[in-house]
Design an enzyme around this catalytic site. Sequence first.
Site, PDB file in Angstrom:
ATOM      1  CG  ASP A   1       7.859  -3.290 -12.311  1.00  0.00           C
ATOM      2  OD1 ASP A   1       7.021  -4.237 -12.439  1.00  0.00           O
ATOM      3  OD2 ASP A   1       8.221  -2.898 -11.009  1.00  0.00           O
TER       4      ASP A   1
ATOM      5  CG  HIS B   1       2.152  -2.909  -4.000  1.00  0.00           C
ATOM      6  ND1 HIS B   1       3.160  -3.449  -3.054  1.00  0.00           N
ATOM      7  CD2 HIS B   1       3.011  -2.311  -4.683  1.00  0.00           C
ATOM      8  CE1 HIS B   1       4.080  -2.586  -3.138  1.00  0.00           C
ATOM      9  NE2 HIS B   1       4.242  -2.092  -4.437  1.00  0.00           N
TER      10      HIS B   1
ATOM     11  CD  GLU C   1       8.134  -3.793  -5.512  1.00  0.00           C
ATOM     12  OE1 GLU C   1       7.999  -3.671  -6.618  1.00  0.00           O
ATOM     13  OE2 GLU C   1       8.113  -3.005  -4.867  1.00  0.00           O
TER      14      GLU C   1
ATOM     15  CD  GLU D   1       6.904  -6.239  -9.965  1.00  0.00           C
ATOM     16  OE1 GLU D   1       6.599  -6.267 -11.175  1.00  0.00           O
ATOM     17  OE2 GLU D   1       7.354  -5.531  -9.203  1.00  0.00           O
TER      18      GLU D   1
ATOM     19  CG  ASP E   1      10.947  -4.657  -8.939  1.00  0.00           C
ATOM     20  OD1 ASP E   1      11.875  -4.109  -9.307  1.00  0.00           O
ATOM     21  OD2 ASP E   1       9.955  -3.497  -8.732  1.00  0.00           O
TER      22      ASP E   1
ATOM     23  NE  ARG F   1      10.251  -2.001  -0.558  1.00  0.00           N
ATOM     24  CZ  ARG F   1       9.574  -1.992  -1.773  1.00  0.00           C
ATOM     25  NH1 ARG F   1       9.479  -0.969  -2.651  1.00  0.00           N
ATOM     26  NH2 ARG F   1       9.042  -3.188  -2.294  1.00  0.00           N
TER      27      ARG F   1
ATOM     28  CD  GLN G   1      10.809   2.196  -3.904  1.00  0.00           C
ATOM     29  OE1 GLN G   1      11.150   1.149  -3.358  1.00  0.00           O
ATOM     30  NE2 GLN G   1       9.776   2.419  -4.371  1.00  0.00           N
TER      31      GLN G   1
ATOM     32  CE  LYS H   1      10.634  -0.094  -7.117  1.00  0.00           C
ATOM     33  NZ  LYS H   1      10.203  -1.288  -6.714  1.00  0.00           N
TER      34      LYS H   1
ATOM     35  CB  THR I   1      14.815  -7.589 -12.243  1.00  0.00           C
ATOM     36  OG1 THR I   1      14.557  -6.326 -12.153  1.00  0.00           O
ATOM     37  CG2 THR I   1      13.240  -8.391 -12.108  1.00  0.00           C
TER      38      THR I   1
ATOM     39  CD  GLU J   1       2.179  -4.587  -0.211  1.00  0.00           C
ATOM     40  OE1 GLU J   1       1.055  -4.828   0.045  1.00  0.00           O
ATOM     41  OE2 GLU J   1       3.108  -4.720  -0.749  1.00  0.00           O
TER      42      GLU J   1
HETATM   43 CA    CA Z   1       7.519  -3.435  -8.944  1.00  0.00          CA
END
Ligand code: CA
Length: 434
Positions: A134, A141, A206, A208, A240, A244, A247, A260, A264, A381
């Site tokens: 990744d 971002h 996420e 992507e 993804d 948080r 993380q 993560k 996925t 975000e």
């Molecule tokens: Ca990612």
Amino acid sequence: MTLDHTHDPAARSCVPGADGHPDFPIQNLPLGVFSPGEGAGRPGVAIGDHIVDLAATQEAGLLTGEASRAVAAAQGGDLAGLLALGGGPRRALRTQLFALLSAESPERDRVPPLLHEAASCTLHLPARIGDYTDFFVGIHHATNTGRQFRPDQPLLPNYKHVPVGYHGRASSIRPSGVPVRRPHGQAKPPHLDAPVFGPSRRLDYELELGVWIGPGNALGTPVPVGEAADRIAGFCLLNDWSARDIQGWEYQPLGPFLAKSFATTISPWIVTPEALAPFRIPQAARPSGDPDPLPYLLDPVDQAGGALDLDLEILLSTRASREAGLPPHRVARSNARHMYWTVAQMVAHHTSGGCNLRPGDLLGTGTLSGPEPDSCGSLLETTQGGKVPVRLDNGEERRFLEDGDEVTLVAYGRREGFASIGFGACRALVLPAS
Ligand code: CA
């Protein structure tokens, strides 16, 4: 990435419902692995609301030469062998399928027995993914998330020199439709003195793009940036999923780990570089003052057409919104053009140290947020780290995902003078922690 008759917007298909289909008109023809009902997967191509059985097409003698060789390489429910053959056989397959499925096809009477209704089929991962990496090339971002921790210097000093990435977990990648269970993990909320273990309270998505590797490279043999596009077999959407709270506690100093690796989700169709040719655009010029890429990452052809203009959307439905019969709430709109590095630069950098990529490997681009508040590719975000809730159409609020929420990513290529194409959904429901 040349344009040819397979991009003709006036082309019509003999498959009912394919013309004007939002995702899969005859100009797309993405590759995947499906099974009609239960059972082993087999290679297929999406057209309209149907799937063409490629093995049956070949057995019927409707494919020749390189196209036939491509399908032969894809037996056993794994397209990696087909992807490994590269652009020649892939283009031959596209060209022959386009002719077979066109409205004027001399063989159109032989098409219906090759078709399955997509709604009655199971879609699988299109290849056994050996490795998944990744990246972090979505500069908005990177800026938005970096600003939450370093308001004065959102981007770390390496960002504009190195396509930053980390090695992800291939074993937990699932196709669209497979639910995602909220993970347990270790976190240390700011108000506690010691970490706790339990279900994540800050589950996020996420947005992507996924990049499918075709022909690989031998260990110790880097792929020059000018040849990197030939190693890319196609694209998908990639969610993804990110916890948080886990993380934030675990990621230093080695980067993402369990936050993560629990899941996925990818869209199951491989949209080929050929189908995306009309939506290629120049890589955006770097703002003045930004460093030039080092020579091993710079190729004029890649800079002239190595970026992608794809509209991206994130849709969120909740248990309450579904029970009320409401459509999903659109949380964000973005575009694949917001990449600071091209996919060719990702491949060139990944292999520059000698690492071998293999057919069926998957790369993620990183979250593709846009510059606007309503174009954020993650809730981290959108809600500024959970501080400002997002209000949904039905009046509910979200700071992070709740059990029963369903996240759908979609992507469309749209350009005047060409048929629009889509990627198909990348969707999953959040299940409660076990
Ligand atoms: Ca990612």
